[in-house]
Structures are given as structure tokens and as C-alpha cells.
Design an enzyme around this catalytic site. Structure first.
Site, PDB file in Angstrom:
ATOM      1  N   TRP A  88      46.405  39.703  96.381  1.00  0.00           N
ATOM      2  CA  TRP A  88      47.070  40.875  96.975  1.00  0.00           C
ATOM      3  C   TRP A  88      47.909  41.587  95.915  1.00  0.00           C
ATOM      4  CZ3 TRP A  88      52.162  42.393  97.366  1.00  0.00           C
ATOM      5  CH2 TRP A  88      52.434  43.446  98.235  1.00  0.00           C
ATOM      6  N   HIS A  89      48.561  40.785  95.052  1.00  0.00           N
ATOM      7  CA  HIS A  89      49.428  41.387  94.050  1.00  0.00           C
ATOM      8  C   HIS A  89      48.642  42.176  93.010  1.00  0.00           C
ATOM      9  CE1 HIS A  89      52.644  38.786  95.621  1.00  0.00           C
ATOM     10  NE2 HIS A  89      53.415  39.735  95.162  1.00  0.00           N
ATOM     11  N   GLY A  90      47.454  41.750  92.720  1.00  0.00           N
ATOM     12  CA  GLY A  90      46.696  42.500  91.732  1.00  0.00           C
ATOM     13  C   GLY A  90      45.284  41.991  91.606  1.00  0.00           C
TER      14      GLY A  90
END
Lengths: 486, 336
Positions: free
Chosen positions: A328-330
């Protein structure tokens, strides 16, 4: 348009004035047009802000809003369980497909090509700002309606504002429907008390961002770009600096979003709670980016079975949640590595967990645990920051294998550590006061904003001094929010 | 009517309270600025040796680039010792690198020269005085200080702009303005927070401005060399006329390349042209590249930057000044 940008602040002052004028008119004119106009103004402002950045981003938001609103409506009216499940699956799949397309297409193409031993050409895809955040808001809404936590929203304007509300839009916090909808339905308007509290929280956030995080970014960028140039002490200092930078950057942004929301009539819970005094990984995730952590807990960990299906399943679930959190973060292997390592340490903590003893946060053993958890968390931020896994390994190597090089004892790191210690001491003193005479069941130490009563002369003066100091000490070298890119 | 009066009175009282709190806050912030970030007030320099100078014994402080709390000398320049006209042997000119507000006067290159040599060294380096401004002012500086042996000019670049050199040659190069009278002067003097707040708010606003690179207009190489020679002749002539020698030293900055290495970014083609022009005009040219590279390789220190600013960027630090002083001492001893 970031919340700390000068143009946004001017833009926001305009909105605040409009809301204030309506507030005054509300007391004199009792027409529903005036009484219910503030949420409309907020929605228009949110859409205009987005439009000013890129009209395609606005289009994306409108599509997700319409999609989720429609599926929420169908879910609320569906009687059969199977039909509801299908609707939920379809609704969530649609949102995830849009998120996947915009955010992960190139990542998967590159990785699949690498597995096949070839190279893939990147496709030019825009990444709509805030997509990770509003997609999660949309998913949580559908799940809540499915679980009958609250009925589907019938007011399209309220729902559109829930998705596009500008303070939380770009980088959260991910506010749930049960927190947002009652507030927009019974909109309290702009009051002097909440406006003065909100502006103080906003300035706290601004201080964290432009004074601490942005100054730290200068040093972190230098060292992470060329770790072999610096000596071991400097690289370790840079790792510590990054752990502080990401905390002050993101918690600063959250404070600014919470402060602005409060000023214009919305109360959102704190998104950070002194995460670096966590004495374990589960404690850390209860204190770091709380709205996201609790989202993963409620909408992924629990549906997977949580810790109810045996030890092995618990570990697998923890690993899945942390890997998804990383993704989700990257879209990158460094984020997957970060998530995987957090998952591994969370599993290890579960495995070694002892029986719960009485909680004394000031005991030596607890302090040792805090330092150990902080050290691991700080080291785990390295792949989060590095461009490649190789880059992360190089930084770790520089931390553990002594090397000579340039020594840079960066001043702002010590200032940031000092600020962190002062805020922790403030929280501890407050906690001790609250717990005076309580022997059992003491609550954990919680952070809070030291809000002043701005109706009095001295607090008002102190607040002005703090605002001035924030500008005088600030770094204005155009540094974006770290979480803005997620 | 009385209700209106009461409401009006309350509003006025509240506004007065806000105003007074603001004034008190500004006073406190000014005190803080005085200690942590105070550059002083420009005063127009009537002699023309520099565009401006600082107020006599001007207090300066900074904690944003090094930690420094210094006083300028009685003439508004950064010197440990002040010499009367006629007693100066070496005159140092240059920009903020030579003003060196980040270091005490005894620790910058001119101060180190003054201590190491038997000659009297006086520094009139001051912020914003690039090579163009120094050349523009050199005749006035010679008239004012009349150094007997050497004039040293510092430059951070040898890649000069033809148009700016031509402006200097035509006597049209703009003078740095000084706000040394009226309201602005008193605001700067007594409420330093206003200057810092104004500057930072401007930087904040400008941070969002379009950062697209300006288009570089290619210049004819022979034109460039010809203009440069003329420009340097303008610098050397007044110095030669008094029997002194002109030294120009160049201090390039380290920059990080894509592979994560710090190297000196020097345009070798322009360097050759500059060296050639200096030689033709009888100017002693010192390139600090080699000394800086040795310093970095052997001692792991950069000549620019401080522990509270970006790595290798910004003004010359103590090590940079020491290396420059060492090279200058060598050059002066060789040419005396």
C-alpha cells in the site's frame, strides 16, 4: 496542493472567511439554504482544490464516489446474504482495480518482466493524488454498510464530502464513516473555541513539518544518496534522522489535517501517539498512523481470522497484513521488504510474548524494550527510504561495518531528538498526574496537544511567538510530504 | 444603542489585546532573531570600494549555517585588525565567502593571512560582491585603501556571463541597494524579526514557483575570451598602476554525481580560457581544485558547508578557509 504550501494557506483563509460569514448569517437568517450551505461550500472547495492540481484527479474522485455510493445503496437494499456478498465483492473489486491500475501496473509489469528475464517498457500512467487514502475510505464504507455498522448514506453530498474532504484527502488520516457522517449530518459550524484549538494544532503540525522534518530531509537525502562517502557514525545518525523525519513529516501532516478540520467544524482522532515509546511491535502499530493500522486490523486482519484460528494462522495473517501494508505504501520491492520484515518481527514478538504483567512504563526493563524496539524500527525504515534493496543493504552495511569518511554531526537531528524528548516528558508528567493513586490498570502513556486558552493575553502572545518561530526556523526548500506520494 | 456601544467596546478591547500581544510577540521574536539569525543593516558605502558596508561594529549572528556570533570592525568589515590608509599591504575583496559571517575574523582566510604574514592584510569582502561587483569597484577600492603589495579577489565561478562582463565594462553594472534611511532602516535596526519573517515568507511563497531551468544562450567562444580578457584587464590595470599585484583565487564546490560520489564540478574548457586570460593580463590565478581534492581525500572534509547545513554546500567553512590561506601564503611568498 500541500497543506503547508503558502498558496494553500491563502486559499484556506478565503474558505474560512466564507464559512465564518455563513456562520454569522445562520444566526440571523433561518432559511434552509443558509443553514445547510456550509457542507456544500466545503465540497465545492474540496473539488476546486483538486481541480487546481489536475482535472483528471477530480474525474477519478468523482468516479470512485459514484461507484461506491451506488454500491453502498445496493448493499443497503439487498436482502439475501449471497447477493450482498456479491455486491460487496464487486464494489471492492472495482475500487481495487482502479487503485491497482493507477498505482501498481508498472510495478507488476516490471517485476513480471524481470522474472521472465526481460525488460518491460513503462506505461505512462498518472498517479491521482490521495488515491490510496480515498480508496481505503471507500472500501471501509462498503464493508461497514455490509456489516450493518451504519445504514448506507442517502445524502449524495455528504458522501461526496466523505470521499473528497480536502484536509484528509491527500495523506489521510483515513477517517471512517461512523466518525465522519454524524459530523457532517449535524454540522456544528465554525466556533471560536474549536477554531482557536484547531489553529494551534495546525501550527504544531506546521512546526513539525517545516522546522523539523524538512531540515532533517536535507541531511537524510545527502547521506542516503552517497552512504559510502560518510563515516559509520554519520550513517547511523542519518538512519536516526530518517526515523525522526518520517515521524515529524507524517504526524505533522496529520496534525495539520486534524487542526484544519477542527477549525472548519470536524473532530478527527489523533493519528499518532508517541510511536517511538512503543515497547513492542503491536504497541508500535497502535501508535503509528493509527487510522491506517486500525483500518488494516479491522478490514483485513480480522476478516482473515485474526488470532482466532491458531498460532500458525495468526503468523500468516500478520505477514499478509504487513506485506499488504508495505505494498500500500509503495509499488516497489523495498516497501515489500519493509512490510515483510515488520511482519517477521511482529510474529517473533507474538512467539516470545510473555504473560501480561502489571504495566509500568517507567521501569528499566520497559525502557530497554522501548530502545530495542526503536532501534529495530529505525533500521526497518531504511528499505522504506532507499530507492533499491541494494541501496538499503548498503546503508545497513555502513551501519554495522565501521568505515571512515566524512563526519557530519547534523545539528537538526539533535534538535529533533530534543523536541521528541520534551514532548515525551510532557506526556509522562501528564500521565503521572492522571495515574496518581491508581495502582492497577493504569492506561498507557498518551500524547496530547498542549492547547492554550487564546482568550487570555499571555497565551495569545505565546502562540504568536510560536507562529513566528515556526516561520523563522522553517526550511523553505520545497520538500514534499513523504506520505503525499502514497 | 447601549448594547451596540457595549459590543463595539468589547470588539475594540479584543482587537487591542490581539494587537498588543502581537507587538509583544514581535519584540520577543526580535530578541530571539538577534541571537540566532541577525545579519545587520546595509549602509551605502560612499567611497565606492564596495557597494555597501555594514554598520560600524555591527553584531551578526547565525545558527543556520555554522554557529557564529561576531562583530564587524569599525568600518563595517570582517577583520581582527584595522589598519589606516597607507599601511595596508594586502587588500582582500570578495563575496559573502570572504565576509565569512560564519566564522570569527581570526579564522577566515584573510584573518589567517594577517596572522601568518608580516604584511598588513585588510578584508573588505562583503555579501553579494561577486567578481563582477569587485571588478566594478576595484578602482575605488585602490583609491580608498591603496594596498602596496597585493590585491586578492575571491571568485566562486570562472564561468562568467558575457552580458554581465559587458555591463561592468560599460559602467552599467547595477549597485546593490541599501535601505539605510527612513522607516525600513529603523524597522531593520530595532525589529529584526520583521526582516527575517519577511525573508522567510518570501522564500516560502517562492518555493512553489516554477523551477524550470532557464534557457542557456550559447555564446561565441572567441567573443567570450575577448570580453573576459578585457574584463580582467579592467581589474588588473588599477592594481598595476599602484605597483601591486592582483591575485584571483577560485574555489569550486563539491557536488554529488549520480553514482553517489562527490567531485568538483569544474568546466575545464572555461578554466583554460580563464587561466589564459589571467596569464595575459599578469594576474596570478589560484585554482583551489587540487588543494580541495587532497583535503577531501586525505582528511574527509569538504571546504564548503557546516554541520547544520547541507553537506558540501553553502559557504566556505573553517577547513576551506585554511586551505585557501595556505595557498595564498605560498603564492604571496613566491611573488614577493
Amino acid at each position: 496542493m500541500a497543506l503547508n504550501s503558502f498558496s494553500f494557506l491563502i486559499w484556506f483563509c478565503g474558505l474560512f472567511l466564507v464559512l465564518l460569514v455563513i456562520e454569522l448569517l445562520k444566526k440571523r437568517i433561518h432559511s434552509p439554504l443558509i443553514q445547510q450551505s456550509q457542507p456544500v461550500v466545503l465540497l465545492i472547495f474540496s473539488y476546486l482544490t483538486l481541480f487546481a492540481v489536475d482535472w483528471r484527479f477530480l474525474l477519478c474522485v468523482l468516479l470512485i464516489t459514484a461507484w461506491t455510493f451506488a454500491f453502498g445503496f445496493f448493499l443497503g437494499n439487498a436482502a439475501a446474504t449471497v447477493r450482498k456478498r456479491l455486491l460487496l465483492a464487486a464494489g471492492i473489486t472495482g475500487i481495487l482495480l482502479s487503485l491497482g491500475y493507477f498505482k501498481y501496473t508498472n510495478f507488476f509489469l516490471t517485476e513480471v518482466a524481470a522474472l521472465l528475464g526481460t525488460t518491460a517498457q513503462r506505461i505512462e500512467i498518472i498517479l491521482p493524488i490521495g488515491i490510496s487514502f480515498y480508496s481505503f475510505s471507500a472500501i471501509s464504507y462498503l464493508m461497514d454498510v455490509y456489516r450493518k455498522k451504519y445504514p448506507p448514506v442517502t445524502n449524495a453530498l455528504h458522501f461526496a464530502l466523505y470521499i473528497a474532504f480536502f484536509p484528509k484527502f491527500m495523506s489521510g488520516p483515513i477517517v471512517r464513516g461512523d466518525v465522519f457522517f454524524p459530523q457532517v449530518k449535524n454540522y456544528r459550524g465554525v466556533t471560536f473555541k474549536t477554531a482557536t484549538e484547531g489553529v494551534q494544532i495546525f501550527v504544531f503540525g506546521l512546526f513539525k513539518k517545516i522546522v523539523l522534518a524538512d531540515h532533517l530531509s536535507v541531511f537524510v537525502d545527502d547521506v542516503f544518496a552517497a552512504p559510502s562517502v560518510f563515516n559509520t557514525a554519520t550513517v547511523i545518525l542519518a538512519v536516526i534522522s530518517y526515523s525522526l523525519q518520517i515521524y515529524f513529516d507524517f504526524s505533522g501532516y496529520s496534525d495539520m489535517a486534524i487542526g484544519i478540520s477542527k477549525m472548519i467544524g470536524f473532530d478527527f482522532p489523533a493519528n499518532f501517539n508517541l510511536p517511538y515509546i512503543a515497547n513492542g511491535f503491536s504497541d508500535f502499530w497502535k501508535r503509528w498512523h493509527i487510522s491506517l493500522s486500525s483500518w488494516f486490523q479491522e478490514y483485513l486482519y480480522y476478516p482473515l481470522g485474526g488470532s482466532r484460528k491458531g498460532r500458525l494462522r495468526t503468523y500468516i495473517n500478520l505477514l499478509i497484513v504487513m506485506l499488504v501494508s508495505g505494498l500500500w505504501h509503495g509499488a516497489g520491492t523495498t516497501f515489500l521488504l519493509w512490510g515483510l520484515l515488520h511482519g517477521v518481527f511482529s510474529c517473533a514478538e507474538h512467539l516470545l510474548r510473555q504473560k501480561k504483567r502489571s504495566y509500568n512504563p517507567l521501569s528499566i526493563s520497559n525502557l530497554i524494550r522501548i530502545i530495542a524496539v526503536y532501534a529495530i524500527v529505525a533500521l526497518l525504515w531504511v528499505p522504506f527510504r532507499a530507492d533499491t534493496v541494494g541501496g538499503a543493504l548498503a546503508i545497513w552495511k555502513c551501519c554495522f561495518v565501521p568505515q571512515s569518511g566524512v563526519f557530519q554531526p547534523y545539528f537538526w537531528t539533535f534538535i529533533a531528538v530534543f523536541c521528541l524528548i520534551v514532548s515525551t516528558i510532557y506526556a509522562v508528567v501528564k500521565w503521572k498526574k492522571e495515574c496518581a493513586g491508581v495502582a492497577e490498570g493504569r492506561p498507557p502513556i498518551n500524547g496530547s496537544y498542549p492547547l492554550l486558552d487564546l482568550t487570555s493575553f499571555v497565551p495569545l502572545c505565546l502562540f504568536f511567538v510560536f507562529c513566528g518561530l515556526t516561520i523563522i526556523l522553517g526550511y523553505f526548500g520545497n520538500t514534499a510530504f513523504i506520505y503525499g506520494k502514497f | 444603542m447601549s448594547k451596540f456601544k457595549r459590543t463595539f467596546g468589547n470588539v475594540v478591547l479584543k482587537l487591542l489585546k490581539i494587537f498588543l500581544a502581537g507587538v509583544l510577540a514581535l519584540a520577543i521574536l526580535s530578541g530571539i532573531c538577534f541571537l540566532i539569525s541577525f545579519s545587520g543593516i546595509h549602509i551605502h558605502n560612499d567611497t565606492g570600494a564596495t557597494d555597501y558596508k555594514w554598520a560600524p561594529h555591527q553584531w551578526k549572528s547565525t545558527v543556520f549555517e555554522s554557529y557564529s556570533w561576531i562583530n564587524m570592525d569599525e568600518n563595517g568589515f570582517s577583520n581582527e585588525n584595522v589598519y589606516p590608509r597607507g599601511d595596508i599591504d594586502v587588500l582582500v575583496m570578495g563575496s559573502s565567502h570572504m565576509e565569512a559571517a560564519q566564522l570569527p575574523p581570526a579564522k577566515h582566510a584573510a584573518g589567517l593571512l594577517d596572522a601568518a604574514l608580516e604584511e598588513n592584510v585588510y578584508n573588505i569582502g562583503i555579501s553579494g560582491h561577486t567578481l563582477y561587483t569587485c571588478v566594478k569597484n576595484i578602482q575605488n577600492a585602490m583609491d580608498e585603501y591603496a594596498p602596496s603589495d597585493f590585491v586578492i579577489i575571491e571568485t566562486a565561478t570562472i564561468d562568467l556571463s558575457v552580458s554581465q562582463m559587458q555591463e561592468v565594462l560599460a559602467g552599467e553594472y547595477a549597485t546593490i541597494p541599501s535601505y539605510d534611511s527612513g522607516v525600513l532602516y529603523y524597522l531593520q535596526k530595532y525589529v529584526p524579526a520583521i526582516k527575517t519573517l519577511y525573508k522567510n515568507i518570501s522564500d516560502w511563497r517562492d518555493a512553489e514557483a516554477d523551477k524550470s531551468e532557464s534557457v542557456v544562450i550559447p555564446t561565441d567562444e572567441s567573443d567570450y575570451a575577448k570580453t573576459l580578457r578585457e574584463f580582467l584587464r579592467t581589474a588588473a590595470s588599477p592594481v598595476e598602476a599602484t605597483g601591486a599585484q592582483l591575485i584571483i583565487f577560485y574555489h569550486p564546490q563539491f557536488e554529488r554525481n549520480d553514482s553517489g560520489e562527490y567531485t568538483l564540478q569544474v568546466n575545464q574548457q572555461k578554466m583554460a580560457v580563464f587561466q589564459d586570460a589571467c596569464k595575459n593580463e599578469g594576474i596570478i590565478f589560484l585554482d583551489m581544485s587540487e588543494a580541495f581534492t587532497d583535503m577531501y581525500m586525505c582528511e574527509h572534509v569538504f571546504p564548503h558547508g557546516f554541520s547544520n547545513s547541507a553537506v558540501a554546500a553553502g559557504h566556505l567553512n573553517e577547513y576551506g578557509h585554511q586551505a585557501i590561506a595556505a595557498e595564498l601564503i605560498k603564492a604571496i611568498e613566491e611573488n614577493s
